[in-house]
Design an enzyme around this catalytic site. Structure first.
Site, PDB file in Angstrom:
ATOM      1  N   SER A   1     -13.159   2.463   2.243  1.00 21.46           N
ATOM      2  CA  SER A   1     -12.319   1.714   1.005  1.00 21.46           C
ATOM      3  C   SER A   1     -10.830   3.203   1.079  1.00 21.46           C
ATOM      4  CB  SER A   1     -13.084   2.063  -0.460  1.00 21.46           C
ATOM      5  OG  SER A   1     -11.908   1.567  -1.129  1.00 21.46           O
TER       6      SER A   1
ATOM      7  N   ARG B   1     -13.553  -7.479 -11.496  1.00 18.03           N
ATOM      8  CA  ARG B   1     -13.532  -6.390 -10.190  1.00 18.03           C
ATOM      9  C   ARG B   1     -14.713  -4.627 -10.551  1.00 18.03           C
ATOM     10  NH1 ARG B   1      -8.378  -6.490  -6.343  1.00 18.03           N
ATOM     11  NH2 ARG B   1      -9.631  -5.954  -4.921  1.00 18.03           N
TER      12      ARG B   1
ATOM     13  N   ASP C   1      -7.737  -7.931   4.992  1.00 21.49           N
ATOM     14  CA  ASP C   1      -6.154  -8.879   3.610  1.00 21.49           C
ATOM     15  C   ASP C   1      -6.369  -9.672   4.905  1.00 21.49           C
ATOM     16  OD1 ASP C   1      -6.818  -7.819   1.638  1.00 21.49           O
ATOM     17  OD2 ASP C   1      -4.487  -6.144   2.049  1.00 21.49           O
TER      18      ASP C   1
ATOM     19  N   GLY D   1      -5.896  -4.696  -7.557  1.00 17.48           N
ATOM     20  CA  GLY D   1      -7.277  -3.219  -7.369  1.00 17.48           C
ATOM     21  C   GLY D   1      -6.551  -1.881  -6.890  1.00 17.48           C
TER      22      GLY D   1
ATOM     23  N   SER E   1       0.428  -1.182   0.314  1.00 18.08           N
ATOM     24  CA  SER E   1      -0.075  -0.232  -0.254  1.00 18.08           C
ATOM     25  C   SER E   1       0.873   1.642  -0.074  1.00 18.08           C
ATOM     26  CB  SER E   1      -0.711  -0.306   1.352  1.00 18.08           C
ATOM     27  OG  SER E   1      -1.530  -0.851   1.453  1.00 18.08           O
TER      28      SER E   1
ATOM     29  N   ARG F   1       1.712   4.353  -3.241  1.00 17.76           N
ATOM     30  CA  ARG F   1       1.161   5.218  -2.908  1.00 17.76           C
ATOM     31  C   ARG F   1       2.829   6.355  -3.272  1.00 17.76           C
ATOM     32  NH1 ARG F   1      -2.474   1.810  -0.172  1.00 17.76           N
ATOM     33  NH2 ARG F   1      -4.682   3.502  -0.249  1.00 17.76           N
TER      34      ARG F   1
END
Ligand code: DC
Length: 639
Positions: free
Chosen positions: A167, A122, A317, A94, A24, A28
């Site tokens: 989200s 998705r 997760d 995703g 993640s 970013r």
């Protein structure tokens, strides 16, 4: 990465690992680095396929991305980025697709985002809606806007947005678009999700403001010019969860996972395990600036069931790993509100229940809840076979389940998906003392029967290494001819074989530093190799090396004449290929017909492990059949 992996349980695990950089944060850091006016330096980036796709996507948008060992530099800025000329392939990710959608919404022009089959199924409507409200045009397939996703950006205006499902990806996409929008962009989160985007935007000097309210949070951002930054990406807690759970459930283990991200929205699984009675030792460090990190040591303890709410683990997760812990616990564990698991890389709600069942505990899905009945009381864990369907987290959870299941080997199919997030997973499993291997397939047959073609294609399809043992005999024959040693001088050739360092490739066959890839296919070697291969002392040396090769690779596809009979009599699958003599001669067009038949005759009649079909080998006549057809048949025996 192999497709199928056999993991043995029963041995305690011990030692330290450092998991890959957090995915993640990695995505970013790249995206926000690309928006910075200058060069950002990022260390410890995730090395998985997902993050590589984001790196490539940003390069396609004009950012300069350099990779040097562990250091990645990103040079970008508003003036540099542009809509790419070709679709951006997000692979399986995703996160990559949703965040990129937010970034490209701020660029003039049209961007198409595509993904693999799983990502293409998705829903993207949750990012499409706010970006559309900001003035972008976003289209996808069907009502839920599935990829390919087309984003036409530019001229954005701020919005006030409350995502309908918590989200971090949607929040991040809106904030990234907000950096290019007029006015203020506001995201209200009813439940807090991971905060990496806010933290990194603050680090890059964005005009951002975050206010916590109760369980939720409000984030405001205005159009900002970002500055470059330096960052060390801490370890991914969702990957660490596999080893932490393994430490808790594999008897007599002691595992320490170093340097994992320990921000509040990501460490929920540790709280769950602690509540179950796990023995954890968490040492947190905060000197890494925006990214607090922790070393976590885990030891086995008697675990008891608990109730886990989705809000504790916002991304969900870690649920597959926690489901394995629950299977090993005493009593019932209820995972409440897990509906989102159905739309991950696979239906993880179904997958987690299936895995728990396979390992000998019981699980059921009740509405959006996953209910696991642990085996501590009464039941027994057992080794199993599990198909992850290519979902990396399900595959890794299954590997941990196999380690916990006690003696015996479990089989995990669909393992190659692990390359998307944790390429070193099997290496780390072995480093901790676990044992994982791939299937060993023996392919034997006479010259021209199709061994090389079939074994090459099969190895590629299985994602495993391949060994051409004929090339080893050929290399020794070449060396004998080269050095003037008579191929029939058994003692001299054996000594030569013992002393030779042979790298059988692929791609290149090298003996004592000389690349003989082409030379070993010549007429001289063709004529001499059968004599060399009939030499029992040469065979003894080479067979030992072939076994060492398989041990080092944990298995693979091995082709030769005696693989199923002598070298690996316990191979998972033995295949004996034949073909009509005319066809074999046609395939070996570089070798005279009488040469081939003489070689076959010598190979089949020699005393030392002659060419022979093992009793349990599958016989395949490849005459007139396509490679694909033969491969499909061989694969069917492995399924
Ligand atoms: O597969 P190939 O044609 O490249 O093999 C060359 C020779 O090596 C062949 O004539 C037989 C011998 N060989 C062997 O005796 N045992 C093996 N496992 C592989 C090859």
């Amino acid at each position: 990465m192999p497709v199928t992996v056999m993991v043995a349980g029963g041995a305690p695990l011990g030692g330290e690992v450092r998991v890959p950089g957090d995915k993640s944060i990695s995505h970013r850091a790249l995206l926000i680095g690309a928006l910075g006016e200058g060069t950002s330096v990022v260390r410890g980036l995730s090395d998985g396929d997902d993050v590589r796709r984001t790196r490539e996507a940003l390069a396609a948008c004009g950012a300069e991305v350099h990779h040097d060992g562990d250091v990645v530099t990103v040079t970008g800025g508003r003036g540099v980025l542009h809509a790419p000329g070709a679709p951006l392939d997000c692979g399986n990710s995703g996160t990559g697709m949703r965040l990129l959608a937010g970034l490209v919404a701020g660029l003039d022009g049209e961007t198409v985002l595509v993904g693999d089959a799983s990502l293409s199924s998705r829903p993207m409507d949750r990012v499409a809606a706010p970006l559309t409200a900001m003035g972008a045009t976003v289209t996808g397939r069907g009502a839920r806007c599935r990829p390919p996703l087309t984003v036409r950006g530019g001229e954005l205006r701020g919005v006030e947005w409350t995502p309908e499902v918590a989200s971090a990806q949607v929040k991040s996409a809106v904030l990234l678009a907000g950096l290019a929008a007029s006015g203020v962009t506001v995201v209200h989160e009813p439940v807090r999700t991971r905060t990496h985007t806010e933290e990194l935007l603050a680090l890059a000097g964005a005009d951002i403001d975050v206010v916590d309210d109760g369980a939720g949070r409000t984030v405001r951002v205005r159009a900002s010019s970002l500055r470059p930054f330096d960052l060390i990406v801490p370890g991914d807690p969702s990957q660490a969860a596999f080893w932490v759970v393994a430490g808790c459930v594999v008897p007599k283990s002691a595992i320490r996972v170093r340097g994992i991200y320990a921000g509040e929205t990501r460490a929920g699984f540790l709280g769950v395990l602690a509540r179950m009675g796990a023995s954890l030792d968490v040492a947190t460090r905060t000197e890494d600036g925006v990214a607090p990190s922790a070393d976590v040591a885990a030891r086995p303890a008697l675990l008891t069931g608990t109730v886990v709410h989705a809000s504790e683990i916002p991304s969900l997760d870690e649920v597959p790993a926690l489901a394995v812990a629950a299977a090993c616990a005493e009593g019932t564990t209820r995972f409440v509100g897990m509906g989102e698991l159905r739309v991950k890389e696979s239906d993880r709600l179904e997958g987690a229940a299936r895995l728990v069942g396979a390992m000998g505990a019981a699980a059921r899905v009740e509405g959006d809840d996953l209910v696991v009945e642990g085996v501590r009381r009464g039941g027994r864990l057992r080794h199993f076979r599990f198909d992850s369907g290519g979902d990396h987290r399900m595959a890794m959870a299954a590997a941990v389940a196999a380690l916990a299941a006690g003696p015996g080997e479990s089989r995990v199919d669909g393992f190659s998906g692990v390359a998307t997030s944790y390429p070193a997973f099997l290496q780390h499993l072995r480093h901790l003392g676990g044992s994982a291997r791939v299937q060993l397939v023996a392919i034997d047959g006479p010259a021209g029967s199709g061994k090389s073609t079939v074994s090459r294609e099969l190895a590629a399809r299985l994602g495993v290494a391949r060994l051409d043992t004929g090339a080893m005999y050929r290399a020794v024959a070449w060396a004998a001819l080269e050095r003037g040693v008579d191929p029939s001088d058994a003692a001299a050739v054996a000594e030569l074989a013992r002393d030779a360092v042979i790298d059988p490739g692929p791609p290149d066959v090298v003996i004592d530093g000389v690349d003989v890839t082409g030379a070993i296919r010549g007429a001289g070697v063709n004529a001499a190799v059968s004599t060399v291969a009939a030499n029992p002392a040469v065979r003894a040396v080479l067979v030992e090396r072939q076994r060492a090769w398989a041990a080092a690779h944990g298995g693979g596809v091995v082709e030769g004449r005696d693989i199923g009979t002598v070298v690996f009599p316990t191979a998972d699958l033995k295949v004996f290929l034949t073909a009509a003599p005319e066809e074999r001669v046609r395939r070996r067009h570089d070798e005279a017909a009488d040469g081939i038949s003489r070689r076959d005759e010598l190979d089949a009649t020699r005393a030392a492990s002659p060419l022979a079909r093992a009793d349990d080998a599958k016989l395949v006549d490849t005459t007139g059949r396509s490679v694909e057809d033969v491969i499909e048949e061989v694969l069917s025996w492995l399924r």
